[in-house]
Motif scaffolding. Structure first.
Motif, PDB file in Angstrom:
ATOM      1  N   MET A  53     -62.436  31.116 -48.451  1.00  0.00           N
ATOM      2  CA  MET A  53     -62.328  29.672 -48.281  1.00  0.00           C
ATOM      3  C   MET A  53     -60.882  29.310 -47.984  1.00  0.00           C
ATOM      4  O   MET A  53     -59.974  30.110 -48.205  1.00  0.00           O
ATOM      5  CB  MET A  53     -62.832  28.929 -49.517  1.00  0.00           C
ATOM      6  N   ALA A  54     -60.665  28.102 -47.479  1.00  0.00           N
ATOM      7  CA  ALA A  54     -59.324  27.638 -47.133  1.00  0.00           C
ATOM      8  C   ALA A  54     -58.748  26.798 -48.265  1.00  0.00           C
ATOM      9  O   ALA A  54     -59.460  26.023 -48.902  1.00  0.00           O
ATOM     10  CB  ALA A  54     -59.376  26.819 -45.849  1.00  0.00           C
ATOM     11  N   ARG A  55     -57.445  26.952 -48.501  1.00  0.00           N
ATOM     12  CA  ARG A  55     -56.706  26.151 -49.477  1.00  0.00           C
ATOM     13  C   ARG A  55     -55.438  25.674 -48.793  1.00  0.00           C
ATOM     14  O   ARG A  55     -55.043  26.185 -47.755  1.00  0.00           O
ATOM     15  CB  ARG A  55     -56.316  27.001 -50.688  1.00  0.00           C
ATOM     16  N   ASN A  56     -54.766  24.735 -49.420  1.00  0.00           N
ATOM     17  CA  ASN A  56     -53.491  24.221 -48.923  1.00  0.00           C
ATOM     18  C   ASN A  56     -53.613  23.781 -47.456  1.00  0.00           C
ATOM     19  O   ASN A  56     -52.807  24.150 -46.614  1.00  0.00           O
ATOM     20  CB  ASN A  56     -52.402  25.286 -49.100  1.00  0.00           C
ATOM     21  N   ILE A  57     -54.622  22.982 -47.170  1.00  0.00           N
ATOM     22  CA  ILE A  57     -54.917  22.541 -45.804  1.00  0.00           C
ATOM     23  C   ILE A  57     -54.010  21.369 -45.441  1.00  0.00           C
ATOM     24  O   ILE A  57     -53.932  20.392 -46.177  1.00  0.00           O
ATOM     25  CB  ILE A  57     -56.398  22.130 -45.686  1.00  0.00           C
ATOM     26  N   ARG A  58     -53.338  21.499 -44.305  1.00  0.00           N
ATOM     27  CA  ARG A  58     -52.422  20.450 -43.836  1.00  0.00           C
ATOM     28  C   ARG A  58     -52.720  20.141 -42.374  1.00  0.00           C
ATOM     29  O   ARG A  58     -52.873  21.046 -41.574  1.00  0.00           O
ATOM     30  CB  ARG A  58     -50.971  20.895 -43.961  1.00  0.00           C
ATOM     31  N   TYR A  78     -53.634  26.329 -42.907  1.00  0.00           N
ATOM     32  CA  TYR A  78     -54.292  26.602 -44.179  1.00  0.00           C
ATOM     33  C   TYR A  78     -53.916  28.001 -44.656  1.00  0.00           C
ATOM     34  O   TYR A  78     -53.309  28.788 -43.933  1.00  0.00           O
ATOM     35  CB  TYR A  78     -55.815  26.509 -44.032  1.00  0.00           C
ATOM     36  N   ARG A  79     -54.308  28.289 -45.872  1.00  0.00           N
ATOM     37  CA  ARG A  79     -54.167  29.626 -46.445  1.00  0.00           C
ATOM     38  C   ARG A  79     -55.570  30.075 -46.842  1.00  0.00           C
ATOM     39  O   ARG A  79     -56.252  29.392 -47.605  1.00  0.00           O
ATOM     40  CB  ARG A  79     -53.252  29.597 -47.664  1.00  0.00           C
ATOM     41  N   ALA A  80     -56.003  31.207 -46.324  1.00  0.00           N
ATOM     42  CA  ALA A  80     -57.334  31.727 -46.648  1.00  0.00           C
ATOM     43  C   ALA A  80     -57.264  32.524 -47.947  1.00  0.00           C
ATOM     44  O   ALA A  80     -56.369  33.347 -48.132  1.00  0.00           O
ATOM     45  CB  ALA A  80     -57.853  32.610 -45.519  1.00  0.00           C
ATOM     46  N   ILE A  81     -58.189  32.237 -48.856  1.00  0.00           N
ATOM     47  CA  ILE A  81     -58.260  32.954 -50.129  1.00  0.00           C
ATOM     48  C   ILE A  81     -59.699  33.341 -50.404  1.00  0.00           C
ATOM     49  O   ILE A  81     -60.614  32.842 -49.756  1.00  0.00           O
ATOM     50  CB  ILE A  81     -57.734  32.091 -51.308  1.00  0.00           C
ATOM     51  N   LYS A  82     -59.888  34.218 -51.367  1.00  0.00           N
ATOM     52  CA  LYS A  82     -61.228  34.558 -51.823  1.00  0.00           C
ATOM     53  C   LYS A  82     -61.512  33.720 -53.058  1.00  0.00           C
ATOM     54  O   LYS A  82     -60.752  33.744 -54.013  1.00  0.00           O
ATOM     55  CB  LYS A  82     -61.326  36.037 -52.157  1.00  0.00           C
ATOM     56  N   ASP A  83     -62.598  32.938 -53.018  1.00  0.00           N
ATOM     57  CA  ASP A  83     -62.969  32.079 -54.140  1.00  0.00           C
ATOM     58  C   ASP A  83     -63.367  32.936 -55.334  1.00  0.00           C
ATOM     59  O   ASP A  83     -64.201  33.831 -55.209  1.00  0.00           O
ATOM     60  CB  ASP A  83     -64.123  31.168 -53.726  1.00  0.00           C
ATOM     61  N   ASP A  84     -62.759  32.666 -56.490  1.00  0.00           N
ATOM     62  CA  ASP A  84     -63.049  33.435 -57.694  1.00  0.00           C
ATOM     63  C   ASP A  84     -64.494  33.284 -58.140  1.00  0.00           C
ATOM     64  O   ASP A  84     -65.111  34.227 -58.615  1.00  0.00           O
ATOM     65  CB  ASP A  84     -62.135  33.007 -58.850  1.00  0.00           C
ATOM     66  N   LYS A  85     -65.027  32.103 -57.984  1.00  0.00           N
ATOM     67  CA  LYS A  85     -66.379  31.819 -58.480  1.00  0.00           C
ATOM     68  C   LYS A  85     -67.462  32.457 -57.605  1.00  0.00           C
ATOM     69  O   LYS A  85     -68.324  33.165 -58.097  1.00  0.00           O
ATOM     70  CB  LYS A  85     -66.571  30.305 -58.529  1.00  0.00           C
TER      71      LYS A  85
END
Length: 115
Positions: free
Chosen positions: A101-106, A89-96
Motif C-alpha cells: 500500500m502507499a503511505r506519505n502521499i503528496r 508516495y512511499r510503498a510499504i507492506k501493510d502489517d495487518k
C-alpha cells in the motif's frame, strides 16, 4: 472411547496439514518489492469511503494498482485528491493485511482540479 480419540486425532492432524499448506502457498507466491512500485504515479480511482488506487509511473505491477487509505495522505486532506492527480508516495507492506500500500502521499501538481 478409543474410536473417539482416534477420530479427534485425525481431525486435528487435518487441521494442522491445512494450516501448513496455506502458509506454504503464501511463501511460494512471487513477492513484490517496494522498488517495483516506484515513488511516483497517478491517482486512478478514489472512493468516498476513504481509499483509492495509484497507478505507478512504470505501469501496473503484476496487473494491479497500488492501494492507499485516507490516513496515508500527508499534509493535505484526502478530499483534496482527485482522479488524475500526479502524486509521490512511499510503498510499504501493510502489517495487518500483508498487502502493498502507499503511505506519505503528496500531490505533485498538475492533474485535474475542480473549479
Amino acid at each position: 472411547r478409543s474410536s473417539k480419540r482416534s477420530s479427534s486425532r485425525r481431525r486435528n492432524s487435518r487441521r494442522r496439514s491445512r494450516r501448513r499448506s496455506r502458509s506454504d502457498r503464501r511463501r511460494r507466491s512471487p513477492s513484490r518489492t517496494n522498488e517495483d512500485w516506484g515513488t511516483e504515479g497517478v491517482v486512478v480511482e478514489i472512493q468516498p469511503r476513504g481509499f483509492g488506487f495509484i497507478r505507478p509511473s512504470g505501469g501496473q505491477v503484476r496487473g494491479s494498482d497500488l492501494y492507499f487509505h485516507c490516513t496515508g495522505v500527508a499534509g493535505r486532506k484526502f478530499d483534496d485528491l482527485r482522479k488524475g492527480d500526479r502524486v509521490s508516495y512511499r510503498a510499504i507492506k501493510d502489517d495487518k493485511s500483508g498487502r502493498d500500500m502507499a503511505r506519505n502521499i503528496r500531490r505533485l501538481g498538475g492533474g485535474s482540479r475542480r473549479s
